[in-house]
Motif scaffolding. Sequence first.
Motif, PDB file in Angstrom:
ATOM      1  N   ARG A 134      -5.207 -31.387-100.843  1.00  0.00           N
ATOM      2  CA  ARG A 134      -6.176 -30.633-101.632  1.00  0.00           C
ATOM      3  C   ARG A 134      -7.576 -30.789-101.057  1.00  0.00           C
ATOM      4  O   ARG A 134      -8.300 -29.800-100.891  1.00  0.00           O
ATOM      5  N   VAL A 135      -7.974 -32.007-100.743  1.00  0.00           N
ATOM      6  CA  VAL A 135      -9.323 -32.224-100.231  1.00  0.00           C
ATOM      7  C   VAL A 135      -9.432 -31.775 -98.774  1.00  0.00           C
ATOM      8  O   VAL A 135     -10.323 -31.000 -98.405  1.00  0.00           O
ATOM      9  N   ASN A 136      -8.528 -32.252 -97.931  1.00  0.00           N
ATOM     10  CA  ASN A 136      -8.664 -32.039 -96.492  1.00  0.00           C
ATOM     11  C   ASN A 136      -8.354 -30.612 -96.065  1.00  0.00           C
ATOM     12  O   ASN A 136      -9.002 -30.092 -95.146  1.00  0.00           O
ATOM     13  N   VAL A 137      -7.370 -29.992 -96.701  1.00  0.00           N
ATOM     14  CA  VAL A 137      -6.949 -28.653 -96.277  1.00  0.00           C
ATOM     15  C   VAL A 137      -7.521 -27.576 -97.194  1.00  0.00           C
ATOM     16  O   VAL A 137      -8.208 -26.647 -96.744  1.00  0.00           O
ATOM     17  N   ILE A 138      -7.267 -27.687 -98.489  1.00  0.00           N
ATOM     18  CA  ILE A 138      -7.796 -26.681 -99.405  1.00  0.00           C
ATOM     19  C   ILE A 138      -9.317 -26.716 -99.400  1.00  0.00           C
ATOM     20  O   ILE A 138      -9.988 -25.674 -99.349  1.00  0.00           O
ATOM     21  N   GLY A 139      -9.906 -27.912 -99.420  1.00  0.00           N
ATOM     22  CA  GLY A 139     -11.367 -28.016 -99.408  1.00  0.00           C
ATOM     23  C   GLY A 139     -11.986 -27.380 -98.179  1.00  0.00           C
ATOM     24  O   GLY A 139     -12.983 -26.654 -98.277  1.00  0.00           O
ATOM     25  N   THR A 140     -11.395 -27.634 -97.018  1.00  0.00           N
ATOM     26  CA  THR A 140     -11.913 -27.044 -95.785  1.00  0.00           C
ATOM     27  C   THR A 140     -11.698 -25.540 -95.757  1.00  0.00           C
ATOM     28  O   THR A 140     -12.554 -24.778 -95.274  1.00  0.00           O
ATOM     29  N   THR A 141     -10.572 -25.087 -96.289  1.00  0.00           N
ATOM     30  CA  THR A 141     -10.312 -23.651 -96.346  1.00  0.00           C
ATOM     31  C   THR A 141     -11.323 -22.945 -97.236  1.00  0.00           C
ATOM     32  O   THR A 141     -11.881 -21.892 -96.873  1.00  0.00           O
ATOM     33  N   LEU A 142     -11.588 -23.521 -98.399  1.00  0.00           N
ATOM     34  CA  LEU A 142     -12.562 -22.909 -99.304  1.00  0.00           C
ATOM     35  C   LEU A 142     -13.971 -22.933 -98.698  1.00  0.00           C
ATOM     36  O   LEU A 142     -14.740 -21.975 -98.852  1.00  0.00           O
ATOM     37  N   GLY A 143     -14.298 -24.007 -97.998  1.00  0.00           N
ATOM     38  CA  GLY A 143     -15.593 -24.065 -97.353  1.00  0.00           C
ATOM     39  C   GLY A 143     -15.763 -22.976 -96.308  1.00  0.00           C
ATOM     40  O   GLY A 143     -16.817 -22.340 -96.204  1.00  0.00           O
ATOM     41  N   THR A 144     -14.705 -22.739 -95.545  1.00  0.00           N
ATOM     42  CA  THR A 144     -14.745 -21.682 -94.539  1.00  0.00           C
ATOM     43  C   THR A 144     -14.807 -20.312 -95.210  1.00  0.00           C
ATOM     44  O   THR A 144     -15.555 -19.422 -94.782  1.00  0.00           O
ATOM     45  N   LYS A 145     -14.038 -20.146 -96.267  1.00  0.00           N
ATOM     46  CA  LYS A 145     -14.050 -18.892 -97.025  1.00  0.00           C
ATOM     47  C   LYS A 145     -15.454 -18.538 -97.487  1.00  0.00           C
ATOM     48  O   LYS A 145     -15.936 -17.403 -97.270  1.00  0.00           O
ATOM     49  N   HIS A 146     -16.115 -19.473 -98.127  1.00  0.00           N
ATOM     50  CA  HIS A 146     -17.427 -19.171 -98.698  1.00  0.00           C
ATOM     51  C   HIS A 146     -18.521 -19.119 -97.632  1.00  0.00           C
ATOM     52  O   HIS A 146     -19.523 -18.407 -97.814  1.00  0.00           O
ATOM     53  N   ALA A 147     -18.325 -19.833 -96.527  1.00  0.00           N
ATOM     54  CA  ALA A 147     -19.234 -19.654 -95.395  1.00  0.00           C
ATOM     55  C   ALA A 147     -19.150 -18.219 -94.891  1.00  0.00           C
ATOM     56  O   ALA A 147     -20.177 -17.563 -94.663  1.00  0.00           O
ATOM     57  N   PHE A 148     -17.937 -17.722 -94.714  1.00  0.00           N
ATOM     58  CA  PHE A 148     -17.755 -16.334 -94.266  1.00  0.00           C
ATOM     59  C   PHE A 148     -18.411 -15.357 -95.234  1.00  0.00           C
ATOM     60  O   PHE A 148     -19.137 -14.447 -94.825  1.00  0.00           O
ATOM     61  N   ARG A 149     -18.136 -15.515 -96.508  1.00  0.00           N
ATOM     62  CA  ARG A 149     -18.643 -14.560 -97.502  1.00  0.00           C
ATOM     63  C   ARG A 149     -20.171 -14.547 -97.553  1.00  0.00           C
ATOM     64  O   ARG A 149     -20.776 -13.509 -97.810  1.00  0.00           O
ATOM     65  N   THR A 150     -20.766 -15.715 -97.302  1.00  0.00           N
ATOM     66  CA  THR A 150     -22.221 -15.815 -97.367  1.00  0.00           C
ATOM     67  C   THR A 150     -22.886 -15.362 -96.076  1.00  0.00           C
ATOM     68  O   THR A 150     -23.940 -14.697 -96.094  1.00  0.00           O
ATOM     69  N   MET A 151     -22.299 -15.699 -94.926  1.00  0.00           N
ATOM     70  CA  MET A 151     -22.940 -15.474 -93.629  1.00  0.00           C
ATOM     71  C   MET A 151     -22.644 -14.109 -93.012  1.00  0.00           C
ATOM     72  O   MET A 151     -23.401 -13.629 -92.181  1.00  0.00           O
ATOM     73  N   ARG A 152     -21.528 -13.486 -93.383  1.00  0.00           N
ATOM     74  CA  ARG A 152     -21.139 -12.238 -92.723  1.00  0.00           C
ATOM     75  C   ARG A 152     -22.094 -11.099 -93.104  1.00  0.00           C
ATOM     76  O   ARG A 152     -22.839 -11.210 -94.087  1.00  0.00           O
ATOM     77  N   PRO A 153     -22.076 -10.006 -92.359  1.00  0.00           N
ATOM     78  CA  PRO A 153     -22.923  -8.865 -92.713  1.00  0.00           C
ATOM     79  C   PRO A 153     -22.689  -8.438 -94.166  1.00  0.00           C
ATOM     80  O   PRO A 153     -21.546  -8.303 -94.607  1.00  0.00           O
ATOM     81  N   GLY A 154     -23.774  -8.266 -94.893  1.00  0.00           N
ATOM     82  CA  GLY A 154     -23.676  -7.923 -96.305  1.00  0.00           C
ATOM     83  C   GLY A 154     -23.627  -9.108 -97.228  1.00  0.00           C
ATOM     84  O   GLY A 154     -23.735  -8.967 -98.451  1.00  0.00           O
ATOM     85  N   GLY A 155     -23.470 -10.329 -96.673  1.00  0.00           N
ATOM     86  CA  GLY A 155     -23.464 -11.537 -97.489  1.00  0.00           C
ATOM     87  C   GLY A 155     -24.874 -11.933 -97.898  1.00  0.00           C
ATOM     88  O   GLY A 155     -25.867 -11.354 -97.430  1.00  0.00           O
ATOM     89  N   ALA A 156     -24.967 -12.935 -98.746  1.00  0.00           N
ATOM     90  CA  ALA A 156     -26.269 -13.346 -99.265  1.00  0.00           C
ATOM     91  C   ALA A 156     -27.196 -13.850 -98.167  1.00  0.00           C
ATOM     92  O   ALA A 156     -28.421 -13.736 -98.274  1.00  0.00           O
ATOM     93  N   ALA A 157     -26.626 -14.420 -97.103  1.00  0.00           N
ATOM     94  CA  ALA A 157     -27.430 -14.811 -95.939  1.00  0.00           C
ATOM     95  C   ALA A 157     -27.334 -13.719 -94.873  1.00  0.00           C
ATOM     96  O   ALA A 157     -28.331 -13.188 -94.424  1.00  0.00           O
ATOM     97  N   GLY A 158     -26.113 -13.404 -94.467  1.00  0.00           N
ATOM     98  CA  GLY A 158     -25.863 -12.188 -93.702  1.00  0.00           C
ATOM     99  C   GLY A 158     -26.260 -12.160 -92.250  1.00  0.00           C
ATOM    100  O   GLY A 158     -26.260 -11.112 -91.617  1.00  0.00           O
ATOM    101  N   SER A 159     -26.571 -13.330 -91.664  1.00  0.00           N
ATOM    102  CA  SER A 159     -27.013 -13.338 -90.269  1.00  0.00           C
ATOM    103  C   SER A 159     -26.048 -14.069 -89.351  1.00  0.00           C
ATOM    104  O   SER A 159     -26.405 -14.454 -88.236  1.00  0.00           O
ATOM    105  N   GLY A 160     -24.792 -14.262 -89.817  1.00  0.00           N
ATOM    106  CA  GLY A 160     -23.839 -15.017 -89.010  1.00  0.00           C
ATOM    107  C   GLY A 160     -24.141 -16.498 -89.058  1.00  0.00           C
ATOM    108  O   GLY A 160     -24.974 -16.958 -89.845  1.00  0.00           O
ATOM    109  N   GLY A 161     -23.462 -17.256 -88.218  1.00  0.00           N
ATOM    110  CA  GLY A 161     -23.708 -18.692 -88.216  1.00  0.00           C
ATOM    111  C   GLY A 161     -22.567 -19.463 -87.608  1.00  0.00           C
ATOM    112  O   GLY A 161     -21.818 -18.938 -86.772  1.00  0.00           O
ATOM    113  N   ALA A 162     -22.425 -20.714 -88.016  1.00  0.00           N
ATOM    114  CA  ALA A 162     -21.414 -21.603 -87.447  1.00  0.00           C
ATOM    115  C   ALA A 162     -20.785 -22.450 -88.537  1.00  0.00           C
ATOM    116  O   ALA A 162     -21.477 -22.966 -89.418  1.00  0.00           O
TER     117      ALA A 162
END
Length: 272
Positions: free
Chosen positions: A119-147
Amino acid sequence: MGSTVDLTGKTALVTGAARGFGATTATALAGAGASVLLTDVLDDLGRETAESVGAVAAERGARAVFQHLDVTDDAGWEAATSAAVQQLGGLDVVVNNAGVEITRLVVDADPAELETMFRVNVIGTTLGTKHAFRTMRPGGAAGSGGAVVNISSVAATIAFPGIAGYSASKSAVDRLTRVAAAESGRLGYGVRVNCVYPGLVPTEMGVKLAVETSALGLFESPDAAVAAVVGLTPLGRLGEPADIADVVLFLASDASRFMTGAGVPVDGGMGM
């Protein structure tokens, strides 16, 4: 640490940042000029760490704040990424560092312990990547890409006794990283996704592993367990948090702009 990396104007979110490697990473990011949102379930310690990181950040004209985050909570991730944007002005880097290691022989495998690690190591990392994508991708709240930088482990690349469940979970982080990188590239998110494989570091988790593997009869003593790890490491020593943090800074920066889907060993050669 991180003296050649410039992250001025960037904002980073680090999980498991209250102590250990997470705190070292947050400090290194701040030292490179990034504003940092430190997250953890250890609220009091997290706030204390954020104060010390904030002092480092202030020297570079940046800020550091703390936000409670259980990495297995999807809504918590949404709140954390929103806080980064609203309080610090954006989101450019997510370091999925939070992790759990429980030492157990395969013959004594416990379903509840395995579930906790996954739950922590796999689900937690998956959710972190999910929300990074949603925030950083074009149209996201940040929207400038990232790492995104995911913390796997040398345990994903070697067969070390006593940590089958942990090894399996960190192997999953490696595969997740590569698939996420492929999706981000194919869909034009502009987010690079890489992971690192740290070797054994004498943090609280590393010391715990040495004590517990010896208690299981795999080594004569904790010192013997550490000696075994050093013996498997061509560079002949344990890692230090700064060794790994410097590589995270590199992967977070434009210096690694043509790297994605990579797994970088930072293990003194142990996993080669």
